[in-house]
Design an enzyme around this catalytic site. Structure first.
Site, mmCIF file in Angstrom:
data_model
loop_
_atom_site.group_PDB
_atom_site.id
_atom_site.type_symbol
_atom_site.label_atom_id
_atom_site.label_comp_id
_atom_site.label_asym_id
_atom_site.label_seq_id
_atom_site.Cartn_x
_atom_site.Cartn_y
_atom_site.Cartn_z
ATOM 1 N N LYS A 1 16.130 43.578 43.543
ATOM 2 C CA LYS A 1 16.348 44.475 42.420
ATOM 3 C C LYS A 1 15.140 44.491 41.484
ATOM 4 C CE LYS A 1 20.422 44.833 44.188
ATOM 5 N NZ LYS A 1 20.791 46.008 44.985
ATOM 6 N N ILE B 1 20.207 38.289 39.529
ATOM 7 C CA ILE B 1 19.282 39.108 40.326
ATOM 8 C C ILE B 1 18.803 40.352 39.586
ATOM 9 C CG2 ILE B 1 20.276 38.292 42.511
ATOM 10 C CD1 ILE B 1 21.487 41.067 42.898
ATOM 11 N N TYR C 1 30.839 42.969 41.682
ATOM 12 C CA TYR C 1 30.177 43.514 42.880
ATOM 13 C C TYR C 1 31.072 43.343 44.112
ATOM 14 C CZ TYR C 1 26.836 43.184 46.836
ATOM 15 O OH TYR C 1 26.197 43.308 48.034
ATOM 16 N N ASP D 1 24.523 34.598 38.924
ATOM 17 C CA ASP D 1 23.740 35.536 39.709
ATOM 18 C C ASP D 1 22.878 36.319 38.720
ATOM 19 O OD1 ASP D 1 22.910 37.940 40.859
ATOM 20 O OD2 ASP D 1 24.552 37.930 42.294
#
Lengths: 537, 488
Positions: free
Chosen positions: B278, B240, B153, B238
Site C-alpha cells: 500500500k 500497512i 478487511y 496492522d
C-alpha cells in the site's frame, strides 16, 4: 491496575522469558543423551535447563503449540555442523583450514550460462519489455494468484523439455508457490486433515518434517528402505508402512516420493513407479511426486516422471490421475533458490483451485516471474543450459566418486541424478549404531573439516551413510575435500588398531560405569523427538 | 454426479473443501461484474469502473524515475551483474541484511522518524496476507480467537482463520461515534467469547483502518493496550497503511506508544504487521513484514517464513531503493500530497451531490454513507442497492456488510487505483445517478404523497454540503429508491 503490576513482577522474576532463542537451541541439545565425545558446551548449558522449562511453560500459556513444539526441525544436533561451518567457513585465501560446506544441495555449476544470457538480454531484468517500454507499473501491481500467464506457459514447457517432451503439462493445472517448501505444505493442507498421515520412503529430505507436519498437523510414517537392494521401494515395504500407520491409528492419505531422490541421487525405476501407482490405486490414496531434481539427471537410466507412467498406462483421464500431484521448483534445476519459485501440478481441479487460493500466503514476486518467463521462453537457452548443466554435474559426480574410492575405498550408492552422493562409510563406524554414526560425523566436521549430512538426519534406518554435496563449490575445493578425506581415513586405520586394544579394556570394566551404548529404545525415543536441521540453507 | 463429487471431497482435506477462503461469498459478484465488463476510456467507455481495489497507483512515476537512474539496483543489468550469483543463491530466511535495514529505515521514516525499528526484529513473509497467517499460527491454537473491531478487511477471515482454525470475534463499532473502538465494546466482545467458552488470544486492529480510512488517536491506543495487558492477550497492529496518512504528524504507531510509555504493558504482547503493497504500491512484489517485540515470536515466525520468503531479486531492489533517504523522504511526502488531493477532490465532489462519508485522512479509500438510498435499513436492501450500483452506475464499490459492518448502507470506495480521467467519469456517473433518482422521485411524488421518514433526519447532520438541502428535500422517499426500478 493491580493486575498490571503483578504482570510486571512476574516477568521481572522470570528473566527466562527473555532468553534469546539461540540458546534454547543449544539447551535442547542437552536433552538427548550426550555421546562420549560430546563437547563441553553441552554441560555448560546444562544449568539453564530448568530455566528453559520454565520459559516454555510461560510461553505455552501465551503462544500457540506451534511455537512451543519443535516440529520446525531446527533444534537438533545437526545444527551443530552448520554452526561450526558458520564459525569457521573455508576460504581458499582467508581461511584455507576452515570447514568445507558439503551439506548444501546448491547448484553453482552453471551460473555463467545464466549470467551471459542476462548480459545479452538486459531488458527483462531492468523492468523493460523488448521494445524498451517500462513494465514496472504492470508488474508492481500484478497480484493475481493465477500467476503471470507467460511465466506459467514457459514453466510448463520447461517441465516438458526436461522430460524429453514425452508428456505435456497444462498451465491451468499449475499453481505457483514460494518455493517447493510452500508447495509441499500447501499440498498437505489440501490433502490431509490434522492427524492424517503420508508415507515416505527413507532416507528422505529432513525438511519434510517441517514442511509437511509442523503447521498442518499431518504425520509422516516412514517406508523403510534398505541398502540391501540399493534403497529401492518394494511392495512389502509399502504394505509394511501402511500397516504401521494403521497400528498407530493414523489414516493414510497418501505416499510422497522424491524423484530423483534427495538424498540418494537416484531416480525411481519404472518398476517402482508402477508399484506406487498400483499401491495408491488399491488403497485409494494420493501420490505426491516431488520432482525438483528432475533436471539434474546426468546419466542413465534416464528420468521417468510419474506423468509418463500415467500416460503410458492410459490413466490420464481417470480418478487415479486426479490423485497424483507433482511438486516442482527452479531452486535446483536452475540453481535459483533465492528467487523462491515453486509449483504444484495437479490433475484434480479441486486441488488446483484450493491450492491456488492458498498460494496467497506465499506468491512469487511478479518481478521474478517476469524475468523467468523471459529466460525460460528462450528455447535455445534452455536447451543449452539443460545439456551443459547435466554434463557438468556428471563430471563433478564422477570426481567425487573416484576421489572417495581412492580414499581407502569409500563407496557411493550408484546414482544418476542430484547434487550429491549417498556415501557409504559404514566400515568407518566404531559401532554400527546411530551413536557411532554421530561420533564419526562429529569427527568429520571437527577433524576433517567437512560439513556433510549424516544419514540419521534423513531418517535413514541404517547407520553409516552420509549425504555429500558436490555442486556448491569450486572444483579446487572439491579436490581439497577429497585430500582431507584421504588423510583422515589413513589416520583412522592407524587409530583403529590402537583402539581395538583400548576397547577390550573398556569392556572388562563395563558393569561399573554408564554404558557406552545406551539401550536401543532410549536412543530411538530421543531420536524421534529430535528433529533435524533443514538442509536448504 | 453429486455422489462422485462427494467421493472426491472425501479424498481431500476439510480445509481444501470448505469455504474458508471466502471466495464463494456474493461479494465476488462485484469482481466478476468488473472482470466481465471492465471500463476502458477508449475500448469500453461504458464498462464497470473498479473502485473496490485498494491499490496505490499515484506515485509510480517517482519510482520509475528512480529505477531509470539506478540500473545497478537490478542484479541482472551489466551494472549490477556481479551480484547475480550471490543473490540468486541467497536463501537464508533472515533475509538480506541490507534488505532488513532498509525496511527498518523505511518503517521509521514513514512514522516521521519518531521511532526506530530494529532490523533484527524484521521477519519477512509473503505479503501482509502471509504475515497475518503466520502470526495467527504463532499466537493461537485451533479454536482460539482474536477480537477484531468492525468493520474490518474481509480478507482477515481467510488470512487468520482458514488454515489455522482460529476464530475471529467482532468488536462491534457504530456510526454514532464514528466507528471508534470503545472499552465497552471490547469488554462485551471478550465476555461474549468467554460465555461461548472460546479462549481469546488477542486483539487485531488495522491502524489506519481498512475500510474506514481513519487512524487511532494516542488515547484510544493506550486504552487498547491497557485492555490487552489486563487480559494478558496479544495485540496485533496492522499498520500497512501507515504511509498513506495525509496528516503526517498525527499518525501514532503502536511502536511510538511503547517508546513513550515503556511500562504500559508487557512488550511481548505487541506485534506489528507491515507491507510495501500500500505505502509503496508494490502488491506484486509480495513484501510483507512481521515486526514483533517478542523474541520467541520473532524466532518462530522467521522459521515459518520459509513458507513465503520474498524473492531475493526483489529484496535486493527494495534494499537499494529504500536505503536512499532522499528518495524515500520525497516519495513519502509526494505520495501523501497526491493521496490527500485525490481524497479531498473525490469526497468534496460527492458532498456536492449530497453524498456524505466518514471523515477520514488515511488509506486508499473512504467510507461512503449511502444509508438514505436504501429502501429499508437492512442488509438485504444494502445488497440490492449494491447490485444497482454495479449494474446501473457501473461502479464496483464494496458494501459494508462484506466488512462485517453492523449497520447497512456504508460502502468502501477506493480512489487511488485509477487516473484522474477515470475519477471524473466515476464522479459523473454518480452525479447523474443521483440526479436521475431525484427526478424520478419528484415525478413519483406528484402522484403519491408519502411522508418523510424520520430516520432521514439524522442523516442531514452528517452530510456537510450545502447543496445537500436540494437532495434532502421533502420529496425524497425511500419508497422510490432505485431498488424499485431494479426490482420491477
Amino acid at each position: 491496575m493491580a493486575f498490571f503490576f503483578q504482570l510486571v513482577s512476574l516477568s521481572s522474576t522470570s528473566p527466562s522469558i527473555y532468553i534469546p532463542f539461540k540458546y534454547t537451541n543449544i539447551i535442547t541439545h542437552s536433552s538427548f543423551p550426550p555421546t562420549q565425545t560430546s563437547s563441553s558446551s553441552f554441560n555448560l548449558f546444562q544449568p539453564s535447563l530448568n530455566l528453559f522449562i520454565k520459559f516454555q511453560n510461560l510461553q505455552e500459556i501465551m503462544l500457540s503449540a506451534k511455537v512451543t513444539c519443535n516440529s520446525h526441525g531446527q533444534d537438533s544436533s545437526y545444527f551443530l555442523g552448520w554452526e561450526e561451518y558458520e564459525k569457521n567457513p573455508y576460504d581458499e585465501v582467508k581461511n584455507p583450514d576452515g570447514i568445507i560446506q558439503m551439506g548444501l544441495a546448491e547448484n553453482q555449476l552453471s551460473f555463467d550460462l545464466l549470467e551471459s544470457w542476462l548480459e545479452s538480454n538486459p531488458q527483462p531484468a531492468a523492468f523493460k519489455k523488448h521494445n524498451d517500454q517500462s513494465i514496472f507499473k504492470e508488474l508492481a501491481l500484478f497480484q493475481d494468484y493465477h500467476g503471470l500467464p507467460a511465466f506459467k506457459n514457459a514453466l510448463v514447457k520447461f517441465m516438458s523439455e526436461i522430460r524429453g517432451n514425452t508428456v505435456s503439462f497444462d498451465p491451468n493445472n499449475l499453481v505457483l508457490t514460494a518455493g517447493a517448501t510452500s508447495a509441499n505444505e500447501t499440498l498437505m493442507f489440501c490433502l490431509a486433515d490434522p492427524g492424517d498421515a503420508f508415507l515416505i520412503p527413507t532416507p528422505y529430505y529432513p525438511g519434510f518434517d517441517r514442511d509437511l507436519k509442523w503447521r498442518t498437523g499431518a504425520e509422516i510414517v516412514p517406508i523403510h528402505c534398505s541398502s540391501l537392494n540399493g534403497f529401492r521401494i518394494t511392495k512389502s515395504a509399502l504394505e509394511e508402512a501402511y500397516k504401521q500407520a494403521e497400528k498407530q491409528n493414523l489414516k493414510v492419505k497418501g505416499v510422497l516420493v522424491t524423484n530423483p531422490s534427495n538424498p540418494l541421487g537416484t531416480s525411481l525405476s519404472l518398476h517402482e513407479l508402477d508399484l506406487l501407482v498400483n499401491f495408491i490405486t488399491s488403497k485409494n490414496i494420493h501420490l505426491i511426486s516431488d520432482e525438483i531434481y528432475s533436471g539434474t539427471v546426468f546419466s542413465s537410466p534416464s528420468f521417468i516422471s510419474i506423468m509418463e507412467v500415467l500416460k503410458t498406462r492410459n490413466l490420464m483421464n481417470t480418478e487415479i490421475a486426479k490423485r497424483v500431484h507433482i511438486v516442482y521448483s527452479l531452486s535446483k534445476d536452475l540453481g535459483l533458490p533465492g528467487f523462491r519459485i515453486g509449483a504444484i501440478y495437479s490433475n484434480d481441479e479441486l486441488v488446483v483451485s484450493a491450492a491456488t487460493k492458498m498460494s496467497s500466503f506465499g506468491l512469487i514476486s511478479s518481478q521474478t516471474q517476469y524475468l523467468l518467463s523471459e529466460i525460460l521462453s528462450d528455447k535455445k537457452f534452455t536447451q543449452t543450459y539443460l545439456s551443459e548443466n547435466r554434463r557438468r554435474l556428471k563430471e563433478r559426480h564422477d570426481m567425487l566418486v573416484k576421489g572417495l574410492q581412492k580414499s581407502g575405498g569409500i563407496r557411493c550408492l550408484e546414482s544418476n541424478a542430484g547434487l550429491f552422493c549417498w556415501v557409504d562409510m559404514r566400515h568407518l563406524l566404531s559401532s554400527k549404531t546411530f551413536e557411532g554414526e554421530m561420533e564419526l560425523w562429529k569427527k568429520i566436521v571437527y577433524e576433517v573439516g567437512l560439513n556433510i549430512s549424516p544419514g540419521s538426519s534423513c531418517h535413514c534406518s541404517e547407520p553409516g551413510w552420509f549425504r555429500v554435496c558436490f555442486a556448491n563449490m569450486a572444483e579446487e575445493t572439491l579436490v581439497l575435500a577429497m585430500q582431507r578425506v584421504t588423510s583422515f581415513v589413513d589416520s583412522m586405520v592407524v587409530k583403529k588398531n590402537n583402539q581395538s586394544r583400548h576397547q577390550q579394556l573398556l569392556l572388562n570394566n563395563r558393569n561399573s560405569r554408564r554404558t557406552k551404548s545406551l539401550p536401543k529404545w532410549v536412543f530411538e525415543l530421543s531420536f524421534n523427538q529430535r528433529e533435524v536441521a533443514a538442509d536448504e540453507r | 454426479m453429486d455422489i462422485a463429487l462427494n467421493t472426491t471431497h472425501n479424498f481431500l482435506s476439510k480445509i481444501a473443501t470448505n469455504d474458508g477462503h471466502g471466495e464463494n461469498s456474493p461479494y465476488f459478484d462485484g469482481w466478476k461484474a468488473y472482470d466481465s465488463d471492465p471500463y476502458h476510456h477508449e475500448t469500453n467507455p461504458s464498462g464497470v469502473i473498479q473502485m473496490g481495489l485498494a491499490e496505490n497507483q499515484l506515485c509510480f512515476d517517482l519510482i520509475q524515475e528512480w529505477i531509470g537512474n539506478h540500473p545497478e539496483a537490478s542484479i541482472c543489468t551489466p551494472q549490477g551483474g556481479f551480484d547475480f550469483k550471490e543473490i540468486a543463491l541467497f536463501q537464508d530466511y533472515h533475509g538480506l541484511p541490507e534488505f532488513r535495514s532498509a525496511i527498518a529505515n523505511f518503517m521509521s521514516r514513514v512514522r516521521g522518524s519518531r521511532v526506530q525499528f530494529d532490523p533484527d526484529r524484521i521477519v519477512m513473509s509473503g505479503g501482509a496476507t502471509g504475515a497475518h497467517e503466520t502470526l495467527a499460527f504463532c499466537l493461537a491454537n485451533r479454536g482460539e480467537a482474536f477480537l477484531v473491531p468492525t468493520p474490518y478487511y474481509p480478507g482477515f477471515d481467510r488470512d487468520l482463520k482458514w488454515r489455522t482454525g482460529v476464530e475471529l470475534i467482532p468488536v462491534v463499532c457504530e456510526s454514532s461515534n464514528n466507528f471508534k473502538v470503545t472499552l465497552g465494546a471490547l469488554e462485551e466482545a471478550y465476555d461474549k467469547a468467554k460465555e461461548s467458552n472460546i479462549k481469546v488470544k488477542g486483539l487485531l486492529i488495522t491502524n489506519p483502518s481498512n475500510p474506514l480510512g481513519t487512524f487511532y488517536d494516542k488515547e484510544t491506543l493506550k486504552t487498547l493496550v491497557d485492555f490487552i495487558n489486563e487480559k494478558n492477550i496479544h495485540l496485533v497492529c496492522d499498520e500497512i497503511y501507515a504511509g498513506t496518512v495525509t496528516r503526517e504528524n498525527e499518525f501514532v504507531s503502536i511502536a511510538e506508544v511503547l517508546e513513550e510509555f515503556p511500562t504500559i504493558c508487557d512488550h511481548n504482547l505487541i506485534h506489528i504487521v507491515y507491507s510495501l503493497s500500500k505505502d509503496m504500491g508494490f502488491p506484486g512484489f509480495r513484501v510483507g513484514i512481521i515486526y514483533s517485540f517478542n523474541d520467541t515470536v520473532v524466532n518462530i515466525a522467521r522459521k515459518m517464513s520459509s513458507f513465503g520468503l520474498v524473492s531475493t531479486q526483489t529484496q535486493h531492489m527494495v534494499a537499494s531503493m529504500l536505503s536512499e533517504n532522499d528518495f524515500v523522504d520525497n516519495f513519502i511526502k509526494e505520495s501523501r500530497n497526491r493521496l490527500a488531493h485525490r481524497h479531498d477532490m473525490f469526497t468534496r465532489e460527492l458532498a456536492q451531490v449530497g453524498i456524505g462519508s466518514l471523515e477520514s485522512n488515511a488509506g486508499l479509500f473512504f467510507w461512503m454513507d449511502l444509508r438514505r438510498f436504501l429502501k429499508e435499513p437492512t442488509f438485504e436492501s444494502e445488497m440490492t442497492f449494491w447490485r444497482t450500483i454495479i449494474s446501473e452506475i457501473k461502479l464496483n464499490v464494496s458494501p459494508g456488510s462484506s466488512f462485517h459492518c453492523n449497520e447497512p448502507g456504508w460502502f468502501r470506495v477506493c480512489f487511488a487505483n485509477m487516473d484522474d480521467a477515470t475519477v471524473m467519469v466515476a464522479l459523473e456517473r454518480i452525479k447523474s445517478f443521483v440526479h436521475e433518482t431525484r427526478m424520478l422521485e419528484i415525478k413519483t411524488m406528484a402522484k403519491i404523497k408519502t411522508k418523510k421518514q424520520c430516520w432521514q433526519n439524522n442523516l442531514q447532520l452528517k452530510l456537510s454540503s450545502r447543496r445537500l438541502e436540494d437532495i434532502m428535500s421533502p420529496q425524497y422517499s425511500p419508497l422510490n429508491s432505485p431498488m424499485l426500478r431494479a426490482q420491477n
